[in-house]
Design an enzyme around this catalytic site. Structure first.
Site, short mmCIF file in Angstrom:
data_model
loop_
_atom_site.label_atom_id
_atom_site.label_comp_id
_atom_site.label_asym_id
_atom_site.label_seq_id
_atom_site.Cartn_x
_atom_site.Cartn_y
_atom_site.Cartn_z
N LYS A 74 0.84 -1.20 0.00
CA LYS A 74 0.00 0.00 0.00
C LYS A 74 0.87 1.24 0.00
CE LYS A 74 -3.83 2.00 2.71
NZ LYS A 74 -4.66 1.83 3.93
N SER A 149 -9.60 1.57 2.81
CA SER A 149 -8.79 2.38 1.93
C SER A 149 -7.73 1.58 1.18
CB SER A 149 -8.12 3.50 2.72
OG SER A 149 -7.21 2.95 3.68
N SER A 173 -9.60 -0.72 7.07
CA SER A 173 -9.08 -0.64 5.70
C SER A 173 -8.33 -1.85 5.18
CB SER A 173 -8.17 0.58 5.57
OG SER A 173 -8.97 1.71 5.43
N1 GLN Z 1 -13.04 3.96 6.38
C1 GLN Z 1 -12.35 4.36 7.56
C2 GLN Z 1 -11.97 5.81 7.47
O1 GLN Z 1 -12.18 6.37 6.47
C3 GLN Z 1 -11.15 3.50 7.82
C4 GLN Z 1 -9.99 3.85 7.00
C5 GLN Z 1 -8.77 3.07 7.37
O2 GLN Z 1 -8.86 2.04 8.05
N2 GLN Z 1 -7.61 3.57 6.96
O3 GLN Z 1 -11.46 6.38 8.37
#
Ligand code: GLN
Length: 491
Positions: A74, A149, A173
């Site tokens: 990532k 994400s 994410s």
């Molecule tokens: N969807 C969650 C957020 O937007 C989690 C994102 C993540 O785990 N990086 O904060």
């Protein structure tokens, strides 16, 4: 082929690391026009690393547990010499000089790094749609989101760009994109894996975690990256268990907690996926225990208040002077204009929304009403989970309310998008390990998944239960059908 099978094929000389890497790279070339999952491909670096593994193999030297295995990373995690964008214009042009600690460990284990995967800007999102490079597409249905994400990582693994990926999980994410793309995704206990060299989003939640096609593959990746790190003050000293051996233990005797209230609000197919997993675990000898999480319905507001508050502080460093994109200035412009213009140009809309909300929640007069209250809710949720995990070894539930949804469904409704994290954020609020495991396909051909949660530093029990779920669940086709059709020129 699984990651483990790939490592074995290389270690036994059945395949060369170079041939395996070349195959992964040509897969990227063929599928990327359809999927848009990669932000940077390092063909030369990957082939050079593969050649080193082949040379070590020829010399009879010791090979690491990931020798010659191609992986993707990532683009929130620093890989020395490769651009690090965090999915944002703010970091365009930045090339870190050092590897993140998890990358050092992957390299020591012999892994080949193919490149960096797309993500929601600064990991803020659940769909991959806020990425500056545009959304990655779900290989099971190119008109749907892959989840976020770490969406690019999920797409990369599902599409066969290597055998695994590292994502980060602040509020789901790793698990959400794994669920939507038919993969295994594991968020370790807070402190289990080093975050040194990982761009910070919300520091009291962020964890790096593996994504792979099988439970055992995820276990091997976790075993490589887990453990204490002197460069991360939040890293913990607890011993790393034998995670692969845990995958061989039967589910017999495991106490599996189910939360009745979590079965409401799911689509029928997701609801049935959780129930049939429960039945299969019972058939394998596990015992079901009903548990309650009385405050779990407050997880999303508490998580988003805390995450946005921490993000507003973490992202203050991108001021165009010390870090990040710097706007062009007119001779009369002052320092405040430099800050404002650099941040206005560098950050996208969702990141700005969160910085504004987080700054507001922390401001005097509102702090007690919002941030402080969210922290109190966090402690209540932690207490709920501790009480539940005294009655059971793992908690079974959904990862997401539904299978993958169409691209663009939540563009004008951020709160609806935040709701998709309702089942994942509880583990982050409590710092506990959790994972998503695929359990077959829906009637429409989309991956179904369940989520498991366990006690702190008990990833071994999580993997033991997940391996049983995987053994007994309907298997997924070896390659996503929609992608295969697109690659063969069909619609
Ligand atoms: N969807 C969650 C957020 O937007 C989690 C994102 C993540 O785990 N990086 O904060």
């Amino acid at each position: 082929m699984s990651l483990i099978a790939c490592a074995r094929a290389i270690a036994t000389g059945a395949q060369t690391a170079t041939a395996v890497t070349e195959r992964a790279l040509s897969r990227i070339v063929a599928a990327e026009p359809h999927l848009n999952a990669m932000v940077h491909v390092d063909s030369d670096g990957a082939l050079a690393q593969a050649a080193r593994v082949d040379a070590a193999m020829a010399a009879g030297g010791p090979l690491g547990p990931l020798a010659g295995v191609p992986l993707t990373i990532k683009d929130l995690i620093a890989v020395a010499g490769l651009p690090l964008t965090a999915g944002s214009k703010m970091l365009a042009g930045y090339v870190p000089a050092r590897d993140a600690s998890v990358i050092v460990r992957l390299r020591d284990a012999g892994a080949v790094i193919l490149g960096k995967t797309s993500l929601d800007e600064f990991a803020m999102g659940s769909t991959n749609e806020t990425a500056v490079t545009g959304p990655a597409r779900n290989p099971w249905d190119l008109g749907r989101v892959p989840g976020g994400s770490s969406g690019g990582s999920a797409v990369a693994v599902a599409a066969g760009y290597g055998y695994g990926s590292l994502g980060t999980d602040t509020g789901g994410s790793v698990r959400l994109p794994a669920a939507l793309c038919g993969l295994v995704g594991l968020k370790p206990t807070y402190g289990r894996v080093s975050r040194s060299g990982v761009v910070a989003y919300a520091s009291s939640f962020d964890q790096v975690g593996p994504m792979a096609t099988t439970v055992r593959d995820a276990a091997r990746l976790l075993a490589v990256i887990a453990g204490p790190c002197g460069e991360d003050a939040t890293s913990r000293l607890e011993a790393v268990a034998d995670y692969e051996a845990a995958c061989d233990l039967p589910a017999r005797g495991l106490r599996v907690g189910v939360v009745r209230s979590w079965l409401e609000g799911l689509t029928t197919e997701t609801h049935d996926a959780v129930l049939s997993t429960q039945r299969r675990l019972e058939a394998a000898g596990a015992v079901t225990v009903e548990v309650t999480l009385p405050h779990a319905h407050l997880a999303v507001p508490a998580y988003y208040l805390i995450a946005m508050s921490e993000a507003s502080a973490n992202l203050a460093r991108y001021d165009g002077v010390r870090f990040g994109h710097r706007a062009a200035l007119e001779p009369d412009d002052d320092l405040d204009t430099l800050y404002a213009r650099s941040r206005a140009e560098g950050f996208g809309a969702e990141v700005k929304r969160r910085i504004i909300m987080g700054t507001w929640a922390l401001s005097s007069g509102y702090y007690e009403a919002y941030y402080d209250r969210a922290c109190r809710v966090r402690r209540l949720i932690h207490g709920d989970l501790e009480a539940a995990l005294r009655q059971c070894d793992v908690i079974l539930g959904p990862t997401a309310p539904s299978t993958a949804w169409p691209l663009g469904s939540h563009t004008h409704d951020p709160v609806a998008a935040y709701q998709m994290d309702i089942y994942t954020t509880v583990a982050n609020l409590a710092g506990l390990p959790a994972m998503s495991v695929p359990v077959g396909l829906s009637a429409g051909g989309l991956p179904l998944a369940i989520q498991l949660m366990a006690g702190a530093f008990d990833e071994a029990t999580l993997l033991r239960c997940a391996a049983s779920v995987e053994r007994d669940a309907p298997a997924l086709p070896s390659a996503p059908i929609a992608l295969a059709r697109a690659l063969s020129g069909g619609v």
